[in-house]
Design an enzyme around this catalytic site. Sequence first.
Site, PDB file in Angstrom:
ATOM      1  N   ASP A   1      45.399  -1.753 113.655  1.00  0.00           N
ATOM      2  CA  ASP A   1      43.985  -1.813 113.219  1.00  0.00           C
ATOM      3  C   ASP A   1      43.657  -3.167 112.605  1.00  0.00           C
ATOM      4  O   ASP A   1      42.566  -3.703 112.798  1.00  0.00           O
ATOM      5  CB  ASP A   1      43.621  -0.653 112.273  1.00  0.00           C
ATOM      6  CG  ASP A   1      44.353  -0.654 110.949  1.00  0.00           C
ATOM      7  OD1 ASP A   1      45.472  -1.219 110.865  1.00  0.00           O
ATOM      8  OD2 ASP A   1      43.822  -0.089 109.974  1.00  0.00           O
TER       9      ASP A   1
ATOM     10  N   GLY B   1      51.245   8.724 104.153  1.00  0.00           N
ATOM     11  CA  GLY B   1      50.962   8.708 105.590  1.00  0.00           C
ATOM     12  C   GLY B   1      49.682   9.423 105.990  1.00  0.00           C
ATOM     13  O   GLY B   1      49.263   9.330 107.132  1.00  0.00           O
TER      14      GLY B   1
ATOM     15  N   SER C   1      46.766   9.120 104.174  1.00  0.00           N
ATOM     16  CA  SER C   1      45.641   8.379 103.624  1.00  0.00           C
ATOM     17  C   SER C   1      45.021   8.987 102.371  1.00  0.00           C
ATOM     18  O   SER C   1      43.793   9.073 102.240  1.00  0.00           O
ATOM     19  CB  SER C   1      44.572   8.215 104.710  1.00  0.00           C
ATOM     20  OG  SER C   1      43.845   7.082 104.441  1.00  0.00           O
TER      21      SER C   1
ATOM     22  N   SER D   1      44.861   7.600  99.633  1.00  0.00           N
ATOM     23  CA  SER D   1      44.183   6.531  98.928  1.00  0.00           C
ATOM     24  C   SER D   1      42.723   6.374  99.386  1.00  0.00           C
ATOM     25  O   SER D   1      41.801   6.342  98.555  1.00  0.00           O
ATOM     26  CB  SER D   1      44.972   5.256  99.227  1.00  0.00           C
ATOM     27  OG  SER D   1      44.654   4.272  98.360  1.00  0.00           O
TER      28      SER D   1
ATOM     29  N   GLU E   1      41.138  -2.055  98.077  1.00  0.00           N
ATOM     30  CA  GLU E   1      42.550  -1.706  98.260  1.00  0.00           C
ATOM     31  C   GLU E   1      43.430  -2.960  98.145  1.00  0.00           C
ATOM     32  O   GLU E   1      44.496  -2.929  97.538  1.00  0.00           O
ATOM     33  CB  GLU E   1      42.694  -1.042  99.631  1.00  0.00           C
ATOM     34  CG  GLU E   1      43.952  -0.242  99.843  1.00  0.00           C
ATOM     35  CD  GLU E   1      44.062   1.013  98.991  1.00  0.00           C
ATOM     36  OE1 GLU E   1      43.075   1.424  98.344  1.00  0.00           O
ATOM     37  OE2 GLU E   1      45.167   1.574  98.958  1.00  0.00           O
TER      38      GLU E   1
ATOM     39  N   ASP F   1      41.552   3.679 107.894  1.00  0.00           N
ATOM     40  CA  ASP F   1      41.568   4.899 107.079  1.00  0.00           C
ATOM     41  C   ASP F   1      40.191   5.321 106.570  1.00  0.00           C
ATOM     42  O   ASP F   1      39.777   6.463 106.780  1.00  0.00           O
ATOM     43  CB  ASP F   1      42.574   4.759 105.933  1.00  0.00           C
ATOM     44  CG  ASP F   1      43.980   4.535 106.461  1.00  0.00           C
ATOM     45  OD1 ASP F   1      44.203   4.750 107.670  1.00  0.00           O
ATOM     46  OD2 ASP F   1      44.854   4.136 105.678  1.00  0.00           O
TER      47      ASP F   1
ATOM     48  N   TYR G   1      54.440  -2.916 103.252  1.00  0.00           N
ATOM     49  CA  TYR G   1      53.346  -3.034 104.218  1.00  0.00           C
ATOM     50  C   TYR G   1      52.912  -4.501 104.349  1.00  0.00           C
ATOM     51  O   TYR G   1      52.787  -5.034 105.448  1.00  0.00           O
ATOM     52  CB  TYR G   1      52.184  -2.156 103.748  1.00  0.00           C
ATOM     53  CG  TYR G   1      50.992  -2.110 104.668  1.00  0.00           C
ATOM     54  CD1 TYR G   1      50.876  -1.128 105.638  1.00  0.00           C
ATOM     55  CD2 TYR G   1      49.957  -3.039 104.556  1.00  0.00           C
ATOM     56  CE1 TYR G   1      49.766  -1.067 106.481  1.00  0.00           C
ATOM     57  CE2 TYR G   1      48.850  -2.988 105.385  1.00  0.00           C
ATOM     58  CZ  TYR G   1      48.755  -1.998 106.342  1.00  0.00           C
ATOM     59  OH  TYR G   1      47.660  -1.939 107.168  1.00  0.00           O
TER      60      TYR G   1
END
Length: 382
Positions: free
Chosen positions: A46, A133, A135, A137, A170, A182, A232
């Site tokens: 993405d 995994g 999402s 957040s 984020e 997300d 990440y």
Amino acid sequence: MPSSPGAPNPEGLASAAQARVFEALPEAQGVFFAPGRVNLMGDHIDYLGGVVLPMSLTEGTVLAAVPKARRGEGGLEVWALDASEKAVLSLADLERPLGDWRRRLVAVLTALGLTPEAVPFRIAISGTLAGGGLSSSASFALVLARWLREEGLGEAFESWRLASILQTVERDHAGVACGLMDPLAIDLGTVDGPLRLDCEQGSATPVALGFSEAVFALVHCGVGRRLEDGAYNRVRTALAAALAEEGFPADRLPPPAAPVRAAPLRHVQSEQARVWAGCEALAAGDAAAFGALMDASHRSLAEDYGVSLPELDRLTALARGLPGVYGARLTGAGFGGWAQLLVDRAAWPELQKTLAAEGFPQSFLASPGGAPRALPLGGAHG
Ligand code: GLA
């Protein structure tokens, strides 16, 4: 029959969390719900403008709110039930360490043009997405942002603008340089199936779940993850360097037919091809074909991109050997958390038992959860 006040909404969305927020704020008149998401295909592309295939979930985050009786009672008071913490928020919370829930919450408020003092409510928040995994957040940010819109507070941004704002929040307040998928998967979620989300063109196309007997299941690998630990960002940095070294722009996918040498480039290029093939398999209702793509995606994420863990490898390998499983892959960022299986619906109860006996007791079937919305107490089916 009308539900008694304080009863969780019978729609059952994230019902464990609904029960917790009603217990904390029994006088609440309803809850606001934001789903989580599972990305069915297309991980770690993405942020290169790739096309991905996420689906919102009926599990998610819920928020209950009660207006403060009088001004002067202070601003936003938050009960973060999953952290077992209660706080009256202020702009000073922006100084807290990266990833602190109070810092992220106040950052969302300020991004919408608000301060905690401008939100005279008592709220309770809880979710059912723990473990990595799915999402949690973005679900947390969206339950807040879309509840505020419902209350007429703050800027009412459309989904793509809001996603880019939340991406910045984020990065700056959780320290994770994530992509756009997300918040969009959640905010544009439907109750019918996944979305084909083109992160370059800025388009979202609903895709029907064309299988007759196959369903997606989510199974936790037993190891949670925290993206804040930098894994990440590290893979993103390594990818950008590999792209640059082979003469490609650092923030775009290499063209589909371009020869690539480095393993991370092989992953992103082949993963994009698997999204297109996955859309065809979904349209044709071909569960075996979609399952094979999932297996290949996991291999690519593990071997070429380096974002799996032994526990995710063991779980997915075990699942692949069981009757009634079409395919298995890690989903989302990786580094632990939930894995996604495509299974025969009739075989699921038995599979669930076998997986639990093998050390993977946390699992559920993934159903599309729609977009963030208010759930009135009792609901239409009450
Ligand atoms: C996390 C990020 C997303 C995406 C996935 C991997 O969920 O927030 O932007 O990069 O990982 O596909």
